[in-house]
Design a protein around this motif. Structure first.
Motif, PDB file in Angstrom:
ATOM      1  N   UNK A 108      -5.391  24.908 -18.179  1.00 32.74           N
ATOM      2  CA  UNK A 108      -4.794  26.241 -18.134  1.00 32.74           C
ATOM      3  C   UNK A 108      -3.297  26.195 -18.410  1.00 32.74           C
ATOM      4  N   UNK A 109      -2.652  25.106 -17.973  1.00 24.79           N
ATOM      5  CA  UNK A 109      -1.198  24.983 -18.079  1.00 24.79           C
ATOM      6  C   UNK A 109      -0.862  23.641 -18.735  1.00 24.79           C
ATOM      7  N   UNK A 110      -1.078  23.529 -20.036  1.00 23.44           N
ATOM      8  CA  UNK A 110      -0.926  22.223 -20.696  1.00 23.44           C
ATOM      9  C   UNK A 110       0.496  21.673 -20.654  1.00 23.44           C
ATOM     10  N   UNK A 111       1.492  22.521 -20.403  1.00 24.99           N
ATOM     11  CA  UNK A 111       2.868  22.034 -20.316  1.00 24.99           C
ATOM     12  C   UNK A 111       3.238  21.538 -18.920  1.00 24.99           C
ATOM     13  N   UNK A 112       2.347  21.724 -17.954  1.00 26.22           N
ATOM     14  CA  UNK A 112       2.637  21.272 -16.593  1.00 26.22           C
ATOM     15  C   UNK A 112       2.645  19.742 -16.540  1.00 26.22           C
ATOM     16  N   UNK A 113       3.708  19.203 -15.966  1.00 24.74           N
ATOM     17  CA  UNK A 113       3.833  17.758 -15.813  1.00 24.74           C
ATOM     18  C   UNK A 113       3.929  17.417 -14.329  1.00 24.74           C
ATOM     19  N   UNK A 172      -3.667  11.186 -17.805  1.00 27.79           N
ATOM     20  CA  UNK A 172      -2.589  10.259 -17.474  1.00 27.79           C
ATOM     21  C   UNK A 172      -1.735   9.935 -18.691  1.00 27.79           C
ATOM     22  N   UNK A 173      -2.147  10.378 -19.847  1.00 23.09           N
ATOM     23  CA  UNK A 173      -1.347  10.213 -21.058  1.00 23.09           C
ATOM     24  C   UNK A 173      -0.780  11.533 -21.563  1.00 23.09           C
ATOM     25  N   UNK A 174      -1.174  12.641 -20.925  1.00 22.71           N
ATOM     26  CA  UNK A 174      -0.689  13.945 -21.387  1.00 22.71           C
ATOM     27  C   UNK A 174       0.060  14.735 -20.319  1.00 22.71           C
TER      28      UNK A 174
END
Length: 342
Positions: A214-219, A254-256
């Motif tokens: 849902x939030x692909x920019x969340x790190x 773990x890579x994104x």
């Protein structure tokens, strides 16, 4: 080489007092772990004494983070006031030491709406570059839909979430960590084992809930070399097919979306294992100050087995990129961070 250490702990006198004055049964007993040696005085110092300790350790920049349990163990009204005061105080410390300090925001997660308001407010405070959070507030896990807008806003603001360990719920402590003397039971439930199971489980729940889809920019940052998850990732990855709609396998997040921090455990063996599951551009140096005390020789020895490019990534460029920190000033007459070592 410039050294940036994230997850460097501090607290305020008001927050420390509020946590200790909670009634028995509602008190977070892990606060007792803050009382060892000279830790209490060091936790309260985010001024000249801290900068002196950074100089002695060869650290150019610290990213401040409230010591556990932050404000997570407090009723909503108290958590709101103390979170706001702590964030303002951290911002003031950054203003006093702009070349040396940055801060993670603490949020009053017992009130999700107030947490969202505070996150938006601190977007304009100087030096706030990330969020320090925990996997659970009371009985509500971080992956609960009540927090989805907070996580969406963190992603939009490019504020990475450091997912810190916390003491297990009382029922879990009694069933899994009790039966020993008080000190051993507390240690087993916290730094010896329970903390890390809790944090690893929280990260796994975020993945399985589809949070990063849902939030692909969340790190998210996991300390202590991935809070046990990296050591069990092959097995956890088998959950991928059971999570409906998950866009990629568990291990691939773990890579994104997930970064790994050292939390003072400067072990080349742990680094080698981490690099089997992720890449050097997702490993961050953290000292876990003042609970651990890293020094320049230990950092150099830790990084020595890597290429110069990967040494720079782990020592500073990964943190610069993730937290939006300016690179070190050039050596031509610049003062402050990054100018004291080659």
């Amino acid at each position: 080489m410039r050294v940036i250490a994230i997850e460097e702990h501090w607290t305020t006198p008001e927050l420390d007092r509020a946590l200790r004055e909670r009634p028995v049964g509602a008190r977070d007993e892990s606060v007792a772990l803050n009382d060892r040696r000279d830790v209490p005085a060091r936790l309260l110092d985010i001024g000249a004494g801290r900068v002196e300790a950074m100089d002695a350790a060869g650290v150019d920049v610290q990213v401040l983070a409230l010591a556990p349990p932050g404000t997570h163990g407090l009723p909503a009204r108290e958590a709101v006031a103390l979170s706001r005061a702590a964030n303002d105080r951290a911002g003031e410390a950054v203003r006093r030491h702009p070349d040396r300090l940055r801060a993670m925001t603490t949020l009053p997660m017992s009130d999700p709406d107030a947490a969202l308001t505070e996150l938006r407010r601190t977007a304009d405070l100087p030096g706030h570059v990330g969020i320090m959070s925990y996997g659970r507030c009371g009985d509500r896990p971080l992956d609960d839909p009540a927090y989805d807008e907070v996580l969406a806003t963190a992603a939009a603001l490019r504020r990475p979430v450091f997912l810190h360990p916390q003491i297990p719920p009382d029922a879990v402590r009694e069933a899994s960590y009790g039966g020993f003397g008080p000190d051993l039971s507390l240690g087993l439930a916290t730094f010896g084992w329970g903390w890390h199971v809790e944090a690893g489980l929280a990260a796994l729940r975020l993945i399985l809930r589809g949070t990063f889809d849902r939030h692909p920019d969340l790190q998210v940052v996991l300390g202590h070399w991935g809070e046990l998850l990296l050591f069990w990732l092959d097995r956890a990855d088998r959950l991928s097919g059971l999570a409906p709609g998950l866009r990629q396998r568990v291990a691939e997040y773990f890579r994104t979306n997930i970064h790994i921090a050292t939390s003072g455990m400067l072990s080349p063996r742990l680094l080698r294992h981490a690099l089997e599951h992720t890449s050097a551009d997702r490993v961050l140096l953290s000292g876990d100050y003042p609970f651990h005390r890293i020094d320049a020789a230990a950092v150099a020895g830790f990084l020595d087995t890597l290429s110069q490019e990967d040494q720079a990534r782990i020592a500073h460029t990964n943190a610069e990129k993730l937290y939006g920190l300016a690179p070190a000033p050039s050596a031509s007459g610049a003062q402050g961070a990054g100018t004291r070592r080659s």
